[in-house]
Design an enzyme around this catalytic site. Structure first.
Site, mmCIF file in Angstrom:
data_model
loop_
_atom_site.group_PDB
_atom_site.id
_atom_site.type_symbol
_atom_site.label_atom_id
_atom_site.label_comp_id
_atom_site.label_asym_id
_atom_site.label_seq_id
_atom_site.Cartn_x
_atom_site.Cartn_y
_atom_site.Cartn_z
ATOM 1 N N TYR A 140 0.887 -1.175 0.000
ATOM 2 C CA TYR A 140 0.000 0.000 0.000
ATOM 3 C C TYR A 140 0.918 1.216 0.000
ATOM 4 C CZ TYR A 140 -4.501 2.101 1.634
ATOM 5 O OH TYR A 140 -5.687 2.781 1.781
ATOM 6 N N HIS A 145 -2.473 7.580 -2.622
ATOM 7 C CA HIS A 145 -3.577 6.615 -2.702
ATOM 8 C C HIS A 145 -4.127 6.313 -1.304
ATOM 9 C CE1 HIS A 145 -5.931 3.117 -3.958
ATOM 10 N NE2 HIS A 145 -5.314 2.406 -3.034
ATOM 11 N N GLU A 212 -0.817 -0.953 -10.407
ATOM 12 C CA GLU A 212 0.268 -1.313 -9.488
ATOM 13 C C GLU A 212 1.487 -1.809 -10.252
ATOM 14 O OE1 GLU A 212 -0.659 -3.604 -6.038
ATOM 15 O OE2 GLU A 212 -2.763 -2.944 -5.957
ATOM 16 N N ASP A 244 -4.643 -5.025 -9.735
ATOM 17 C CA ASP A 244 -5.268 -5.677 -8.584
ATOM 18 C C ASP A 244 -6.739 -5.265 -8.560
ATOM 19 O OD1 ASP A 244 -5.752 -6.884 -6.123
ATOM 20 O OD2 ASP A 244 -5.001 -5.169 -4.994
ATOM 21 N N TYR A 255 -13.799 -4.997 5.252
ATOM 22 C CA TYR A 255 -12.360 -4.797 5.476
ATOM 23 C C TYR A 255 -11.961 -4.568 6.930
ATOM 24 C CZ TYR A 255 -12.170 0.274 6.260
ATOM 25 O OH TYR A 255 -12.282 1.529 6.789
ATOM 26 N N THR A 370 -1.646 0.516 -5.205
ATOM 27 C CA THR A 370 -2.011 1.466 -6.255
ATOM 28 C C THR A 370 -1.090 2.666 -6.245
ATOM 29 O OG1 THR A 370 -4.273 0.786 -5.881
ATOM 30 C CG2 THR A 370 -3.957 2.796 -7.160
HETATM 31 MN MN MN Z 1 -3.966 -3.456 -4.325
#
Ligand code: MN
Length: 437
Positions: A140, A145, A212, A244, A255, A370
């Protein structure tokens, strides 16, 4: 870390004429690896190296003995249906093969006649995943992002306090990673509208891509050992493009507290060619942090890393709708970003992943997360471009998108260029959304 050598010489040209064209993705300075076979024939998959619009068939190179006997072990590993064993041989072996191919493919080489017999046009081949990906970890690493997505999921608390200290990641699932050309059914899952009392099962309505960089681990580390930051890149075989695909509505509901799960593991697409870290040597950049930000803990920091830990890799995402395909229109560019803006580097990901003694294995795969720049035309997901689904993105034929629709193809592209060096390309990672079952 790879240093500059004669394989990067911008004046070097190949007897494969297409490799010398200025817009070739695969000049002799690139020499990326893939797993391929002739399309529509019952051949075995094996390793290949791109040169111009051709593939050097490494199984043919092995059996013709054109490179001599010094590379027999490396070439034998490249004849297998995946590159794992070659990846595990380490950067000395990767570099030895690169240098031999560079010399043999160069203009004036004595091997031209024999090596010509080992070329297959890229237009006639199909690709497979280049490695058996044992474990897949998605990071990440773009703070832009992380902040943009954080604002949408947690407006009052976008960037969590660990972000600037830990290269955040989660363990993903490798079984649904496939090579460019992948198409997949729109996933179904639990969806819960913010004002609903309970979720329903349904087809994802907020399907997204993520732009990505993919990272293949070469030789790994023993369980219990760690990889020091200045050694980290010796364990990295190379980089590719990686989409992704993400189901934002499933993600929003599932999440917390353990992170992404079914929102991420229904499909992920890699580009076929792996550009080695040695090929990337001319395109390295300083790695730094704004002085007002926390600086990395010492195990994630070094002078060498500060000097050249970044990779100046241009990234682009394009959408081709079913209408564009039917009407023969070009895909519409949606965003461009650069991996050099990443908050955490490739070496930091590798070192952090092993700091607890976790063993990395040849063919393991990392997603960079990302890659988004600091403005709306540089963001690597539709979730960001459409500002959470509120502002439609207008494509070049006038169609609009807030999220992906059935029939949409998403195309990732990447390249490196720098004054004084030959531009090298990553090709494409293309995937297509099919209707839900
Ligand atoms: Mn991802």
């Amino acid at each position: 870390m790879s240093t500059l050598n004669q394989t990067h010489d911008p004046k070097l040209e190949s007897w494969v004429a297409s490799a010398n064209s200025v817009d070739s993705e695969y000049p002799i300075q690139n020499l990326p690896f893939a797993i391929f076979r002739r399309a529509n024939e019952q051949e075995k998959y094996r390793g290949g190296v791109a040169i111009g619009d051709q593939v050097v068939d490494l199984a043919a190179v092995a059996s013709s003995n054109v490179l001599g006997t010094g590379l027999a072990e490396e070439l034998a590993a490249c004849c297998e249906e995946k590159l794992n064993r070659f990846m595990a041989m380490g950067h000395g072996s990767w570099s030895k093969l690169r240098h031999a191919l560079s010399a043999a493919l160069a203009k004036g080489s004595a091997e031209e006649a024999q090596l010509t017999e080992c070329l297959i046009p890229q237009a006639e081949v199909e690709y497979d995943l280049p490695a058996r990906i044992g474990d897949y970890t998605d990071f990440y690493t773009s703070i832009n992002h992380a902040t943009n997505i954080g604002k949408l999921f947690r407006p009052d608390n976008p960037l969590l306090p660990n972000y600037q200290w830990v290269p955040i990641g989660y363990h993903g699932r490798s079984s649904s990673i496939d090579v460019s050309g992948q198409s997949f059914r729109r996933p179904k899952g639990q969806l819960k509208a913010p004002d609903a009392d309970q979720p329903v099962l349904g087809a994802c309505k907020r399907l997204d891509y993520e732009l990505e960089v993919g990272i293949y681990i070469g030789d790994g580390n023993e369980l219990g050992d760690t990889i020091a930051i200045d050694e980290a890149e010796n364990h990295v075989f190379g980089l590719c493009l990686f989409n992704d695909w993400s189901a934002r509505d499933i993600q929003a509901w599932e999440y917390q507290p353990l992170g992404p799960f079914l929102a991420k593991n229904f499909a992920s697409t890699v580009s076929p060619w792996i550009v080695t870290m040695e090929a990337l040597a001319p395109f390295r950049s300083a790695w730094s942090r704004p002085s007002e930000h926390p600086q990395p803990l010492p195990y994630l920091d070094s002078e060498q890393h500060r000097t050249s830990g970044g990779v100046d890799m241009n990234l682009e995402v394009l959408i081709e709708t079913a209408t564009m395909r039917a009407e023969g229109l070009s895909p519409s560019s949606v965003a461009k970003s650069n991996f050099v803006d990443s908050y955490w580097s490739v070496a930091q990901m590798v070192t952090h992943h092993s700091i607890n003694g976790c063993n990395l294995v040849a063919g393991d795969f990392f997603g960079s997360g990302t890659q988004s720049g600091d403005s709306l035309d540089k963001v690597g997901s539709l979730m960001e471009s459409s500002q959470g689904g509120k502002e439609p993105v207008t494509l070049n034929n006038g169609e609009q998108r807030v999220f992906l629709e059935d029939g949409d193809s998403v195309i990732l592209r990447g390249y490196c260029e720098r004054e004084g060096y030959r531009r090298i390309g990553f090709g494409e990672a293309v995937g297509t959304v099919l209707p839900a079952n």
